[in-house]
Design an enzyme around this catalytic site. Structure first.
Site, PDB file in Angstrom:
ATOM      1  N   TYR A   1      -2.235  -1.467  10.900  1.00  0.00           N
ATOM      2  CA  TYR A   1      -2.456  -1.998   9.543  1.00  0.00           C
ATOM      3  C   TYR A   1      -1.271  -1.649   8.638  1.00  0.00           C
ATOM      4  O   TYR A   1      -0.683  -2.497   7.983  1.00  0.00           O
ATOM      5  CB  TYR A   1      -3.766  -1.444   8.961  1.00  0.00           C
ATOM      6  CG  TYR A   1      -3.825  -1.567   7.459  1.00  0.00           C
ATOM      7  CD1 TYR A   1      -3.994  -2.817   6.857  1.00  0.00           C
ATOM      8  CD2 TYR A   1      -3.659  -0.454   6.626  1.00  0.00           C
ATOM      9  CE1 TYR A   1      -3.999  -2.936   5.469  1.00  0.00           C
ATOM     10  CE2 TYR A   1      -3.673  -0.567   5.246  1.00  0.00           C
ATOM     11  CZ  TYR A   1      -3.838  -1.810   4.676  1.00  0.00           C
ATOM     12  OH  TYR A   1      -3.838  -1.934   3.305  1.00  0.00           O
TER      13      TYR A   1
ATOM     14  N   SER B   1       0.827  -1.203   0.000  1.00  0.00           N
ATOM     15  CA  SER B   1       0.000   0.000   0.000  1.00  0.00           C
ATOM     16  C   SER B   1       0.858   1.248   0.000  1.00  0.00           C
ATOM     17  O   SER B   1       1.982   1.243   0.532  1.00  0.00           O
ATOM     18  CB  SER B   1      -0.869  -0.019   1.264  1.00  0.00           C
ATOM     19  OG  SER B   1      -1.456   1.230   1.470  1.00  0.00           O
TER      20      SER B   1
ATOM     21  N   LYS C   1       1.924  -3.943   6.631  1.00  0.00           N
ATOM     22  CA  LYS C   1       2.320  -3.891   5.217  1.00  0.00           C
ATOM     23  C   LYS C   1       3.813  -3.603   5.104  1.00  0.00           C
ATOM     24  O   LYS C   1       4.536  -4.230   4.334  1.00  0.00           O
ATOM     25  CB  LYS C   1       1.535  -2.802   4.478  1.00  0.00           C
ATOM     26  CG  LYS C   1       0.063  -3.115   4.310  1.00  0.00           C
ATOM     27  CD  LYS C   1      -0.140  -4.309   3.389  1.00  0.00           C
ATOM     28  CE  LYS C   1      -1.561  -4.814   3.412  1.00  0.00           C
ATOM     29  NZ  LYS C   1      -1.750  -6.136   2.842  1.00  0.00           N
TER      30      LYS C   1
HETATM   31  P1  NAD Z   1     -10.838  -7.218   1.199  1.00  0.00           P
HETATM   32  O1  NAD Z   1     -11.020  -7.178   2.669  1.00  0.00           O
HETATM   33  O2  NAD Z   1     -12.004  -7.010   0.332  1.00  0.00           O
HETATM   34  O3  NAD Z   1     -10.112  -8.585   0.777  1.00  0.00           O
HETATM   35  C1  NAD Z   1      -9.223  -9.262   1.634  1.00  0.00           C
HETATM   36  C2  NAD Z   1      -9.708 -10.700   1.727  1.00  0.00           C
HETATM   37  O4  NAD Z   1      -8.836 -11.430   2.590  1.00  0.00           O
HETATM   38  C3  NAD Z   1     -11.114 -10.823   2.293  1.00  0.00           C
HETATM   39  O5  NAD Z   1     -11.905 -11.561   1.393  1.00  0.00           O
HETATM   40  C4  NAD Z   1     -10.916 -11.574   3.608  1.00  0.00           C
HETATM   41  O6  NAD Z   1     -12.022 -12.413   3.889  1.00  0.00           O
HETATM   42  C5  NAD Z   1      -9.639 -12.318   3.361  1.00  0.00           C
HETATM   43  N1  NAD Z   1      -8.826 -12.674   4.540  1.00  0.00           N
HETATM   44  C6  NAD Z   1      -8.383 -11.866   5.522  1.00  0.00           C
HETATM   45  N2  NAD Z   1      -7.635 -12.564   6.388  1.00  0.00           N
HETATM   46  C7  NAD Z   1      -7.610 -13.846   5.946  1.00  0.00           C
HETATM   47  C8  NAD Z   1      -7.003 -15.049   6.406  1.00  0.00           C
HETATM   48  N3  NAD Z   1      -6.276 -15.085   7.530  1.00  0.00           N
HETATM   49  N4  NAD Z   1      -7.187 -16.183   5.693  1.00  0.00           N
HETATM   50  C9  NAD Z   1      -7.937 -16.175   4.571  1.00  0.00           C
HETATM   51  N5  NAD Z   1      -8.527 -15.078   4.078  1.00  0.00           N
HETATM   52  C10 NAD Z   1      -8.367 -13.919   4.766  1.00  0.00           C
HETATM   53  O7  NAD Z   1      -9.693  -6.144   0.849  1.00  0.00           O
HETATM   54  P2  NAD Z   1      -9.213  -5.601  -0.565  1.00  0.00           P
HETATM   55  O8  NAD Z   1      -9.592  -4.179  -0.617  1.00  0.00           O
HETATM   56  O9  NAD Z   1      -9.601  -6.521  -1.633  1.00  0.00           O
HETATM   57  O10 NAD Z   1      -7.651  -5.651  -0.341  1.00  0.00           O
HETATM   58  C11 NAD Z   1      -6.853  -6.749  -0.753  1.00  0.00           C
HETATM   59  C12 NAD Z   1      -5.441  -6.531  -0.217  1.00  0.00           C
HETATM   60  O11 NAD Z   1      -4.941  -5.286  -0.720  1.00  0.00           O
HETATM   61  C13 NAD Z   1      -5.353  -6.444   1.294  1.00  0.00           C
HETATM   62  O12 NAD Z   1      -4.163  -7.074   1.717  1.00  0.00           O
HETATM   63  C14 NAD Z   1      -5.290  -4.957   1.552  1.00  0.00           C
HETATM   64  O13 NAD Z   1      -4.629  -4.665   2.753  1.00  0.00           O
HETATM   65  C15 NAD Z   1      -4.486  -4.484   0.354  1.00  0.00           C
HETATM   66  N6  NAD Z   1      -4.733  -3.070   0.033  1.00  0.00           N
HETATM   67  C16 NAD Z   1      -6.017  -2.630  -0.165  1.00  0.00           C
HETATM   68  C17 NAD Z   1      -6.247  -1.296  -0.429  1.00  0.00           C
HETATM   69  C18 NAD Z   1      -7.652  -0.782  -0.625  1.00  0.00           C
HETATM   70  O14 NAD Z   1      -7.856   0.427  -0.590  1.00  0.00           O
HETATM   71  N7  NAD Z   1      -8.648  -1.612  -0.846  1.00  0.00           N
HETATM   72  C19 NAD Z   1      -5.176  -0.393  -0.544  1.00  0.00           C
HETATM   73  C20 NAD Z   1      -3.881  -0.878  -0.375  1.00  0.00           C
HETATM   74  C21 NAD Z   1      -3.670  -2.223  -0.080  1.00  0.00           C
HETATM   75  C1  UD1 Z   2      -6.925   4.999   3.752  1.00  0.00           C
HETATM   76  C2  UD1 Z   2      -5.969   4.512   4.792  1.00  0.00           C
HETATM   77  C3  UD1 Z   2      -4.800   3.817   4.122  1.00  0.00           C
HETATM   78  C4  UD1 Z   2      -5.294   2.717   3.217  1.00  0.00           C
HETATM   79  C5  UD1 Z   2      -6.281   3.319   2.221  1.00  0.00           C
HETATM   80  C6  UD1 Z   2      -6.874   2.312   1.302  1.00  0.00           C
HETATM   81  C7  UD1 Z   2      -6.260   6.093   6.668  1.00  0.00           C
HETATM   82  C8  UD1 Z   2      -5.606   7.148   7.494  1.00  0.00           C
HETATM   83  N1  UD1 Z   2      -5.534   5.614   5.639  1.00  0.00           N
HETATM   84  O1  UD1 Z   2      -6.262   5.918   2.920  1.00  0.00           O
HETATM   85  O2  UD1 Z   2      -3.922   3.293   5.094  1.00  0.00           O
HETATM   86  O3  UD1 Z   2      -4.225   2.108   2.535  1.00  0.00           O
HETATM   87  O4  UD1 Z   2      -7.355   3.947   2.936  1.00  0.00           O
HETATM   88  O5  UD1 Z   2      -7.735   1.446   1.988  1.00  0.00           O
HETATM   89  O6  UD1 Z   2      -7.358   5.658   6.936  1.00  0.00           O
HETATM   90  N2  UD1 Z   2     -12.416  11.331   3.344  1.00  0.00           N
HETATM   91  C9  UD1 Z   2     -13.418  12.206   3.676  1.00  0.00           C
HETATM   92  N3  UD1 Z   2     -14.586  11.694   4.160  1.00  0.00           N
HETATM   93  C10 UD1 Z   2     -14.798  10.357   4.330  1.00  0.00           C
HETATM   94  C11 UD1 Z   2     -13.761   9.461   3.966  1.00  0.00           C
HETATM   95  C12 UD1 Z   2     -12.585   9.989   3.502  1.00  0.00           C
HETATM   96  O7  UD1 Z   2     -13.268  13.422   3.543  1.00  0.00           O
HETATM   97  O8  UD1 Z   2     -15.879   9.964   4.799  1.00  0.00           O
HETATM   98  C13 UD1 Z   2     -11.159  11.875   2.783  1.00  0.00           C
HETATM   99  C14 UD1 Z   2      -9.917  11.539   3.582  1.00  0.00           C
HETATM  100  O9  UD1 Z   2      -9.677  12.487   4.565  1.00  0.00           O
HETATM  101  C15 UD1 Z   2      -8.858  11.529   2.456  1.00  0.00           C
HETATM  102  C16 UD1 Z   2      -9.616  11.037   1.242  1.00  0.00           C
HETATM  103  O10 UD1 Z   2     -10.988  11.280   1.521  1.00  0.00           O
HETATM  104  O11 UD1 Z   2      -8.398  12.844   2.223  1.00  0.00           O
HETATM  105  C17 UD1 Z   2      -9.429   9.552   0.960  1.00  0.00           C
HETATM  106  O12 UD1 Z   2      -9.724   8.830   2.143  1.00  0.00           O
HETATM  107  P1  UD1 Z   2      -9.777   7.218   2.172  1.00  0.00           P
HETATM  108  O13 UD1 Z   2     -10.650   6.734   1.090  1.00  0.00           O
HETATM  109  O14 UD1 Z   2     -10.098   6.803   3.571  1.00  0.00           O
HETATM  110  O15 UD1 Z   2      -8.288   6.785   1.785  1.00  0.00           O
HETATM  111  P2  UD1 Z   2      -6.895   7.224   2.449  1.00  0.00           P
HETATM  112  O16 UD1 Z   2      -7.075   8.085   3.643  1.00  0.00           O
HETATM  113  O17 UD1 Z   2      -6.032   7.736   1.367  1.00  0.00           O
END
Ligand code: NAD
Ligand code: UD1
Length: 338
Positions: A149, A124, A153
């Site tokens: 979290y 991330s 990572k």
């Molecule tokens: P998500 O929660 O939708 O998917 C993660 C999946 O992992 C879920 O289906 C959950 O049931 C499963 N899981 C969690 N722990 C487990 C375990 N111990 N064994 C088996 N399954 C398990 O999240 P996502 O948004 O699809 O994210 C996928 C990956 O990308 C995650 O590692 C997340 O941290 C990373 N990531 C997501 C974002 C984002 O904004 N969505 C941003 C940066 C990184």
């Molecule tokens: C967040 C996480 C980050 C994670 C990422 C993707 C925090 C501090 N960081 O990032 O670790 O990798 O999500 O899952 O939570 N915002 C509003 N109103 C809302 C929600 C968000 O104004 O109800 C604003 C936030 O202040 C930010 C932007 O929207 O400026 C994006 O927010 P968000 O979607 O939560 O992502 P990140 O904060 O970038």
């Protein structure tokens, strides 16, 4: 290739199955459904026109995982599984460290015992902390993560780097995702958060459909063009395609690769609200609220390395992302529950 997707029933994993299938790969999913629904996989099956092999198991369950490796000849793993809610990770640090770290330790050990040394890891932009430079390149130093979290990572990146260094037969690709939003154009799959959304786009779509009264904009006094936080939003289908490109690098025996997956464009909260309103012809009521603790002003990347080395770049713009997010919300007012 035969690809194991841990956490493949989740938001990013489910979209990635489709891109892998398009590219001719076979998949198998292991997920414990702690933050997802099997319905997502049924819908993916509908989209790709074939069953998605699924094993409901926890990645920390060594025996179950070993069985999967014995049953399928896994060539590479895309490791999505993990807990990802920033706020919850501050309340339950031990659960987050335990799940995210141990799942990866067990996975890596089972992989090497089964002779599979190819992994793509979901990292991330959070590993950059408050970034030292904008736009963020991969050579930008990692920063201090303000929550457990983010720490998992950052630490898991180090674990994977050390594993690859000790045994160069490993191919390790760390993908640092920026802010994935959007959904598959079918409207069948998308982001399905539990409870009150923490992230911006699901809050906007739930406000637009009337589940939430108004969006709270967290701060309008940042040092950004309109004072609200700026992020690099990327369409989840573009992100999914980035994994296919990373697999090609693995096939070329890339060793260690670290890539930002973003568009390189920064949009403020109000830019996103405006783009959403324009793309969908809807109003999103909002109020300005105090800053959210732990937030930074600006975070967007320079995605040039992924383009040069993986031949990947994002195709979709912010209005496409807003249109597709809304399409999923509107077709599934209660997510996968219906
Ligand atoms: P998500 O929660 O939708 O998917 C993660 C999946 O992992 C879920 O289906 C959950 O049931 C499963 N899981 C969690 N722990 C487990 C375990 N111990 N064994 C088996 N399954 C398990 O999240 P996502 O948004 O699809 O994210 C996928 C990956 O990308 C995650 O590692 C997340 O941290 C990373 N990531 C997501 C974002 C984002 O904004 N969505 C941003 C940066 C990184
Ligand atoms: C967040 C996480 C980050 C994670 C990422 C993707 C925090 C501090 N960081 O990032 O670790 O990798 O999500 O899952 O939570 N915002 C509003 N109103 C809302 C929600 C968000 O104004 O109800 C604003 C936030 O202040 C930010 C932007 O929207 O400026 C994006 O927010 P968000 O979607 O939560 O992502 P990140 O904060 O970038």
């Amino acid at each position: 290739m035969q690809i194991l997707l841990t956490g493949g029933a989740g938001y990013i994993g489910s979209h990635t199955i489709i891109e892998l299938d398009k590219a001719g790969h076979s998949v198998v999913v292991v997920d414990n459904l702690v933050n997802s629904k099997e319905e997502a996989l049924r819908r993916v099956s509908k989209i790709i026109g074939k069953q998605v092999p699924f094993i409901k198991a926890d990645v920390r369950d060594r025996e179950a995982l070993d069985k999967v490796f014995k049953q399928y000849k896994i060539d590479a793993v895309i490791h999505f599984a993990g807990l990802k809610a920033v706020g919850e990770s501050c309340e339950k640090p031990l659960e987050y460290y335990e799940n995210n770290m141990n799942a990866t330790f067990v996975l890596l050990d089972v992989m090497r015992k089964n002779g599979c040394k190819n992994i793509i890891f979901s990292s991330s932009a959070t590993v950059y902390g408050d970034p030292a430079q904008i736009p963020i390149t991969e050579s930008c130093p990692k920063g201090h993560c303000t929550n457990p979290y983010g720490q998992t990572k950052s630490m898991l990146e180090e674990v994977l780097i050390d594993v690859q260094k000790a045994d160069p037969e490993w191919n390790v690709v760390l993908l640092r995702y920026f802010n994935p939003i959007g959904a598959h154009k079918s409207g069948l799959i998308g982001e399905n958060p539990n409870g009150i959304p923490n992230n911006l786009m699901p809050y906007i779509t739930q406000t637009a459909i009337g589940i939430r009264k108004e969006l709270g904009v967290f701060g309008n006094d940042y040092d950004t063009p309109d004072g609200t936080g700026v992020r690099d939003y990327i369409h989840v289908c573009d992100l999914a395609a980035g994994h296919v490109a990373a697999l090609q690098a693995i096939q070329r025996k890339c060793g260690l690769g670290i890539y930002n997956l973003g568009t390189g464009h920064g949009y403020s909260v109000l830019d996103v609200v405006n783009a959403f309103q324009t793309a969908n012809g809807l109003k999103v009521p909002y109020v300005i609220k105090p800053r959210r603790p732990g937030d930074i002003a600006t975070c967007y990347c320079n995605p040039a390395k992924a383009k040069a080395e993986l031949g990947w770049e994002a195709q979709y713009g912010i209005e496409d992302m807003c249109r597709d997010s809304w399409n999923f919300q509107k077709n599934n007012p209660k997510g996968y529950e219906e």
